[in-house]
Design a protein around this motif. Structure first.
Motif, mmCIF file in Angstrom:
data_model
loop_
_atom_site.group_PDB
_atom_site.id
_atom_site.type_symbol
_atom_site.label_atom_id
_atom_site.label_comp_id
_atom_site.label_asym_id
_atom_site.label_seq_id
_atom_site.Cartn_x
_atom_site.Cartn_y
_atom_site.Cartn_z
ATOM 1 N N GLU A 192 47.843 45.966 56.078
ATOM 2 C CA GLU A 192 49.197 45.970 55.427
ATOM 3 C C GLU A 192 49.448 47.042 54.711
ATOM 4 O O GLU A 192 49.932 47.263 53.599
ATOM 5 C CB GLU A 192 48.951 44.545 54.429
ATOM 6 N N TYR B 201 52.017 49.138 55.268
ATOM 7 C CA TYR B 201 53.257 49.009 56.061
ATOM 8 C C TYR B 201 53.953 50.481 56.289
ATOM 9 O O TYR B 201 54.448 50.937 57.511
ATOM 10 C CB TYR B 201 54.105 48.235 55.770
ATOM 11 N N GLU C 141 59.558 43.610 57.790
ATOM 12 C CA GLU C 141 59.505 42.377 57.000
ATOM 13 C C GLU C 141 58.294 42.271 55.708
ATOM 14 O O GLU C 141 58.687 41.823 54.777
ATOM 15 C CB GLU C 141 59.161 41.231 58.063
ATOM 16 N N GLY C 142 57.329 43.087 56.121
ATOM 17 C CA GLY C 142 56.133 43.124 54.849
ATOM 18 C C GLY C 142 56.990 43.705 53.828
ATOM 19 O O GLY C 142 56.462 43.754 52.684
ATOM 20 N N ASN C 143 57.713 44.884 53.910
ATOM 21 C CA ASN C 143 58.520 45.752 52.999
ATOM 22 C C ASN C 143 59.702 44.929 52.509
ATOM 23 O O ASN C 143 60.374 45.344 51.612
ATOM 24 C CB ASN C 143 58.758 47.227 53.337
ATOM 25 N N ARG C 144 59.883 43.591 52.802
ATOM 26 C CA ARG C 144 60.940 42.993 52.448
ATOM 27 C C ARG C 144 62.300 43.378 52.673
ATOM 28 O O ARG C 144 63.487 43.314 52.166
ATOM 29 C CB ARG C 144 60.889 42.798 50.932
ATOM 30 N N LEU C 145 62.470 44.193 53.680
ATOM 31 C CA LEU C 145 63.810 44.880 54.527
ATOM 32 C C LEU C 145 64.250 43.923 55.473
ATOM 33 O O LEU C 145 63.688 44.262 56.827
ATOM 34 C CB LEU C 145 63.418 46.214 55.068
ATOM 35 N N PHE C 146 64.515 42.588 55.334
ATOM 36 C CA PHE C 146 64.635 41.602 56.211
ATOM 37 C C PHE C 146 65.708 41.845 57.365
ATOM 38 O O PHE C 146 65.687 41.687 58.403
ATOM 39 C CB PHE C 146 65.100 40.143 55.511
ATOM 40 N N SER D 105 64.254 44.290 59.752
ATOM 41 C CA SER D 105 63.409 43.821 60.432
ATOM 42 C C SER D 105 64.014 42.760 61.708
ATOM 43 O O SER D 105 63.271 42.801 62.725
ATOM 44 C CB SER D 105 62.446 42.846 59.506
ATOM 45 N N VAL E 195 61.792 35.241 59.219
ATOM 46 C CA VAL E 195 62.824 36.282 58.778
ATOM 47 C C VAL E 195 63.888 35.329 58.258
ATOM 48 O O VAL E 195 64.495 35.402 56.763
ATOM 49 C CB VAL E 195 63.456 37.245 59.347
ATOM 50 N N SER F 182 62.939 33.678 55.102
ATOM 51 C CA SER F 182 62.733 34.244 53.975
ATOM 52 C C SER F 182 64.233 34.623 53.122
ATOM 53 O O SER F 182 64.607 34.711 52.181
ATOM 54 C CB SER F 182 62.258 35.716 54.120
ATOM 55 N N GLN F 183 65.234 34.472 54.000
ATOM 56 C CA GLN F 183 66.621 34.400 53.683
ATOM 57 C C GLN F 183 67.361 33.194 53.449
ATOM 58 O O GLN F 183 68.645 33.133 52.986
ATOM 59 C CB GLN F 183 67.641 35.318 54.683
#
Length: 213
Positions: free
Chosen positions: A79, A81, A116-121, A124, A154, A157-158
């Protein structure tokens, strides 16, 4: 004196080739672990691959690309990233240059996981969709199913439940088609969690019951 020098050079060449062959075998071993699902010891793999890249100047571009991909994957599995992305993005450029769509697809997918792990959907999803098209083009159904599962997550998550459910069901169908237990379990589990979080309790129960079969 000349004979001695020749013997020394031949000995050095022999040991260099021996070490190169061993390093290359180690790289193939780590690649095989990844292809079976997971690199067993990411920390050890990082040391091995860094040593390989530092000590062998004659690696082909394909070998360098694979080494950097596996470095990225080793960081990803811990993890880490941002560190993973450094190696994966370089590997991706090289795979595109050599036209290796198999590893191009795998790298796009791995980059998507990092983002995605960095929440940049949104970023991603962009890489996941690139990976999906590549997996389709090389007829890799397992890669296609795993990527659909990632895209579904993803969307969830949105809070896009409709699209998320569609992609997860598509992943589940591929898992059943190719009889991939891991893909089936992941898709059913994610569908169950999605239904539970949206208070569709009967639907969630049906997914979890199917998971237990």
């Amino acid at each position: 004196m000349i004979k001695l020098r020749v013997i020394v050079l031949l000995a050095l060449s022999f040991f260099w080739n021996l070490n190169y062959a061993q390093d290359r075998n180690d790289l193939i071993k780590i690649r095989n672990e990844f292809e079976k699902g997971r690199i067993r010891d990411p920390n050890s793999s990082l040391k091995t691959i860094h040593s390989l890249l530092a000590s062998n100047e004659n690696l082909s571009l394909e070998e360098q690309s694979l080494a950097r991909f596996l470095l990225g994957q080793s960081h990803l599995e811990q993890e880490e990233y941002d560190s993973a992305l450094v190696y994966l993005e370089t590997a991706l450029e090289n795979f595109i240059e050599t036209g290796n769509n198999v590893w191009n697809a795998r790298t796009e997918n791995a980059i998507g996981i990092c983002l995605e792990g960095n929440r940049l959907f949104q970023l991603s999803a962009l890489h996941y969709f690139r990976a999906l098209e590549l997996f389709k083009s090389i007829k890799d159904r397992k890669g296609e199913g795993n990527t659909l599962n990632n895209i579904g997550l993803v969307y969830l998550s949105q809070n896009n439940m409709l699209q998320g459910k569609e992609k997860l069901n598509a992943a589940l169908n591929i898992g059943k088609e190719i009889k991939d237990t891991a893909l089936i379990i992941n898709a059913l589990n994610n569908l169950g969690i999605m239904s539970l979080e949206n208070e569709y309790y009967e639907e969630a129960l049906s997914f979890f019951n199917e998971l237990l079969k």
